[in-house]
Design a protein around this motif. Structure first.
Motif, short mmCIF file in Angstrom:
data_model
loop_
_atom_site.label_atom_id
_atom_site.label_comp_id
_atom_site.label_asym_id
_atom_site.label_seq_id
_atom_site.Cartn_x
_atom_site.Cartn_y
_atom_site.Cartn_z
N ARG A 61 -4.26 7.19 -0.13
CA ARG A 61 -3.93 5.87 -0.20
C ARG A 61 -4.45 4.96 -0.78
NH1 ARG A 61 -2.83 2.78 4.53
NH2 ARG A 61 -3.80 4.88 5.75
N PHE A 62 -3.61 4.06 -1.76
CA PHE A 62 -4.00 3.35 -2.72
C PHE A 62 -3.20 1.72 -2.29
CE2 PHE A 62 -4.76 7.17 -4.76
CZ PHE A 62 -5.14 8.02 -5.53
N ASP A 63 -4.17 0.32 -2.98
CA ASP A 63 -3.20 -0.65 -2.71
C ASP A 63 -2.44 -0.47 -4.45
OD1 ASP A 63 -4.61 -1.42 -0.81
OD2 ASP A 63 -6.88 -1.66 -2.32
N ASN A 64 -1.25 -1.40 -3.82
CA ASN A 64 -0.29 -1.45 -4.73
C ASN A 64 0.33 -2.69 -4.78
OD1 ASN A 64 1.68 -0.67 -6.80
ND2 ASN A 64 2.76 -0.32 -5.55
N LYS A 65 -0.43 -3.99 -5.06
CA LYS A 65 0.10 -5.47 -5.07
C LYS A 65 0.98 -5.71 -5.86
CE LYS A 65 -3.14 -5.96 -1.76
NZ LYS A 65 -2.56 -6.36 -0.74
N ASN A 66 1.31 -5.08 -6.92
CA ASN A 66 1.88 -5.29 -7.62
C ASN A 66 3.35 -4.67 -8.08
OD1 ASN A 66 0.28 -7.26 -8.94
ND2 ASN A 66 -1.10 -5.77 -10.58
N HIS A 67 3.41 -3.47 -6.77
CA HIS A 67 4.45 -2.54 -6.54
C HIS A 67 4.35 -1.54 -8.04
CE1 HIS A 67 6.05 -4.95 -3.74
NE2 HIS A 67 4.95 -5.10 -3.46
N GLN B 293 1.44 -1.32 0.12
CA GLN B 293 0.30 0.02 -0.19
C GLN B 293 0.37 1.21 -0.05
OE1 GLN B 293 -2.64 -0.26 2.85
NE2 GLN B 293 -4.38 -1.31 1.84
N VAL B 294 0.42 2.26 -0.07
CA VAL B 294 0.70 3.13 -0.40
C VAL B 294 0.02 4.86 -0.04
CG1 VAL B 294 2.83 2.38 -2.65
CG2 VAL B 294 0.60 3.79 -3.23
N TRP B 295 1.10 5.57 0.30
CA TRP B 295 0.23 6.81 -0.02
C TRP B 295 0.93 8.19 -0.54
CZ3 TRP B 295 1.64 8.74 5.97
CH2 TRP B 295 1.58 7.64 6.71
N VAL C 84 -11.23 8.29 -5.12
CA VAL C 84 -10.21 8.60 -5.32
C VAL C 84 -9.89 8.21 -6.96
CG1 VAL C 84 -8.10 9.94 -5.34
CG2 VAL C 84 -9.79 9.74 -3.43
N ALA C 85 -9.62 8.84 -7.89
CA ALA C 85 -9.41 8.25 -9.47
C ALA C 85 -7.71 8.92 -9.59
CB ALA C 85 -10.08 8.04 -10.59
N MET C 86 -6.75 7.98 -10.00
CA MET C 86 -5.36 8.44 -9.73
C MET C 86 -4.81 8.43 -11.34
SD MET C 86 -2.25 8.24 -7.41
CE MET C 86 -2.27 6.43 -7.89
N THR C 87 -3.72 9.00 -12.02
CA THR C 87 -3.43 8.45 -12.92
C THR C 87 -2.12 9.32 -13.13
OG1 THR C 87 -4.17 10.16 -14.22
CG2 THR C 87 -5.84 8.86 -14.71
N LEU C 88 -1.08 7.89 -14.40
CA LEU C 88 0.29 8.53 -14.10
C LEU C 88 0.78 8.12 -15.34
CD1 LEU C 88 -0.19 6.29 -11.17
CD2 LEU C 88 2.13 7.38 -10.81
N ASP C 89 1.99 8.99 -15.48
CA ASP C 89 2.62 9.11 -16.62
C ASP C 89 2.99 7.95 -17.35
OD1 ASP C 89 1.51 11.52 -17.56
OD2 ASP C 89 3.33 12.44 -17.49
N TYR C 90 3.92 7.48 -16.03
CA TYR C 90 3.98 5.69 -16.05
C TYR C 90 3.21 5.06 -16.49
CZ TYR C 90 6.39 1.18 -13.76
OH TYR C 90 6.40 0.74 -13.62
N VAL D 54 -6.00 3.76 -14.67
CA VAL D 54 -6.60 4.49 -13.40
C VAL D 54 -6.97 3.59 -12.15
CG1 VAL D 54 -8.94 5.75 -13.07
CG2 VAL D 54 -8.08 5.80 -14.65
N TRP D 55 -6.07 3.87 -11.21
CA TRP D 55 -6.00 3.31 -10.25
C TRP D 55 -7.37 4.47 -9.10
CZ3 TRP D 55 -1.72 3.79 -13.63
CH2 TRP D 55 -0.21 2.43 -12.43
N GLN D 56 -7.64 3.23 -8.56
CA GLN D 56 -8.71 4.11 -7.25
C GLN D 56 -9.04 3.33 -5.93
OE1 GLN D 56 -11.55 4.94 -8.68
NE2 GLN D 56 -11.02 4.28 -10.96
N GLY D 57 -9.00 4.82 -5.32
CA GLY D 57 -8.39 4.65 -3.95
C GLY D 57 -9.26 5.41 -2.54
N GLU D 58 -8.75 6.01 -2.30
CA GLU D 58 -9.77 6.69 -1.01
C GLU D 58 -9.64 7.70 -0.63
OE1 GLU D 58 -9.96 3.95 2.86
OE2 GLU D 58 -12.08 4.43 1.65
N VAL D 59 -9.50 9.71 0.57
CA VAL D 59 -8.96 9.80 0.99
C VAL D 59 -9.16 9.38 2.21
CG1 VAL D 59 -9.08 12.27 1.74
CG2 VAL D 59 -10.06 11.69 -0.58
N ASP D 60 -7.71 9.59 3.29
CA ASP D 60 -7.06 9.03 4.36
C ASP D 60 -6.96 9.57 5.08
OD1 ASP D 60 -6.01 6.47 5.53
OD2 ASP D 60 -4.27 7.27 6.42
#
Length: 432
Positions: free
Chosen positions: A307-313, A251-253, A272-278, A283-289
């Motif tokens: 806070r977002f789950d990051n099982k695959n790192h 998990q990451v912040w 919360v929805a998040m996108t990265l140029d990486y 789209v990653w789905q998370g929440e306001v922690d």
């Protein structure tokens, strides 16, 4: 025969005199009246200054600012906005001019408004799962098994070997307790070794072999990635020295900041929805922690932890992310297209389309601002038609005489009576 001539002459003279009397009384003969029935030429009633409608003249000329006066015709005077239900500032535009300007309109709608707060942030370790490793005694690092920041460590993996006189003495105390077969002393020595962070396997081996080790190996308390490694082999360390830090990436912040105007809408638990140029397109789905209790004094923003789950790192610390926080929808509010609102810094206005080519600029009070819509708190009603393009040109014309407020139909203007004395008369300028 002569008498007949006199009668004919009298008849002709009588007809001429009668026509003259008719002309004198009515101003024209019958034929002339028929000609006047034709449409009259549309002549100007007066001329006004382009920048001051109160400056009027009865003939062409120039205004005090040196600009050519504009003629005002009867239809213009009747539709100048002074005798309609909308008060001052109504602008009438011909249909072909409306078409040339590309005027577009939209209706003010009553609907539920969902706010999406767009911002940016940086991926960070989950500090709830970040472990800092410190020694409990003074000593020297004899061997270091983790060589660089970013190396992965498994739970129970050897991290470093430490030589410390205190650790040697603690082992000898255990030997003395075992030699005396005193259970209280054995228990006390065992607790001391555990307090120094010796592993249970090391203590068990010490009791079994009764062999004192000069160096003690310490192991990783959890799996993760080495985030900090300020030491090398041979370093002298103390209880206050940070040997290394191990963080987990399951998990990451994400540390983000929102503007002060959006601070009241951000709450813990929001989606919360998040996108990265990486990884484009994902789209990653998370929440306001957590929402921090204070604002940044320099840029007036509120810090928010996501806070977002990051099982695959896939998410790695310090990555730059685009974030969209979905606030809870409001009740039914009046909204208009965002481009229809004219924002001057001191006032917000919209241009109303009144129909039949008439427009008026009015003041409004705005609320939430979205990507395509804006909330109107006061100034508009559901179904009002607002201009969404070319409104700046219409507003500038309406602003010359408009008070930017919708006038009530039953409103009566106030009058003040005063007495004065005429000091001079300027007939040429029609001024006293």
């Amino acid at each position: 025969m002569s008498s007949k001539k006199h009668i004919l002459l009298a008849t002709v003279l009588g007809g001429l005199i009668g026509a003259g009397i008719m002309t004198f009384l009515f101003g024209s003969t019958v034929n002339e009246q028929q000609n006047t029935a034709e449409p009259k030429e549309n002549k100007p009633l007066y001329w006004v200054a382009p920048m001051d409608a109160n400056y009027r003249r009865d003939k062409p000329g120039k205004s005090p600012m040196g600009m050519e006066l504009i003629p005002v015709y009867e239809e213009d005077a009747q539709s100048d906005g002074t005798d309609n239900d909308w008060g001052e500032g109504v602008v009438k535009i011909s249909p072909h001019v409306v078409n040339n300007l590309g005027v577009r309109t939209a209706k003010a709608q009553l609907k539920s408004m969902e706010t999406v707060i767009s911002t940016v942030g940086y991926v960070q370790y989950d500090e709830d799962r970040l472990v800092h490793i410190h020694p409990r005694v003074d000593g020297w690092v004899e061997k270091l098994f983790i060589k660089a920041v970013g190396d992965e460590a498994k739970k129970g993996q050897a991290l470093y070997e430490l030589y410390s006189p205190e650790l040697v003495n603690a082992q000898k105390e255990m030997m003395l307790a075992l030699d005396q077969s005193s259970q209280p002393l054995i228990d006390a020595a065992h607790k001391r070794l555990l307090a120094m962070r010796m592993s249970p396997a090391f203590i068990e081996n010490l009791i079994r072999t009764k062999e004192v080790k000069q160096t003690v190996t310490f192991y990783a308390p959890q799996s993760g990635v080495v985030e900090n490694l300020p030491i090398r082999e041979g370093f002298y360390v103390q209880p206050g020295t940070t040997i290394m830090s191990i963080g987990q990436l399951d998990q990451v912040w994400v540390e983000a900041e929102v503007f002060e105007r959006d601070a009241a809408q951000v709450k813990s638990g929001l989606a919360v929805a998040m996108t990265l140029d990486y990884v484009p397109g994902k789209v990653w789905q998370g929440e306001v922690d957590y929402v921090y209790p204070s604002l940044n004094a320099q840029n007036r923003t509120l810090r928010v932890r996501l806070r977002f789950d990051n099982k695959n790192h896939e998410l790695k610390p310090n990555m730059f992310a685009q974030v969209a926080i979905h606030a809870k929808p409001t009740g039914s509010v009046i909204v208009v297209p965002k481009e229809s609102v004219i924002r001057t810094g001191q006032q917000e206005r919209v241009v109303l389309a009144l129909g039949e080519g008439q427009f008026k600029s009015i003041a409004v009070v705005v609320g939430r601002v979205e990507r395509e819509e804006i909330e109107i708190l006061d100034g508009l009603n559901e179904g009002d038609i607002v201009v969404t393009s070319a409104q700046f040109l219409i507003d500038s014309e309406s602003s010359k005489s408009s008070d930017f407020k919708r006038m009530m139909r039953d409103e009566v203007p106030a009058a003040i009576w005063m007495q004065g004395i005429v000091n001079s008369v300027m007939a040429d300028h029609r001024m006293v």
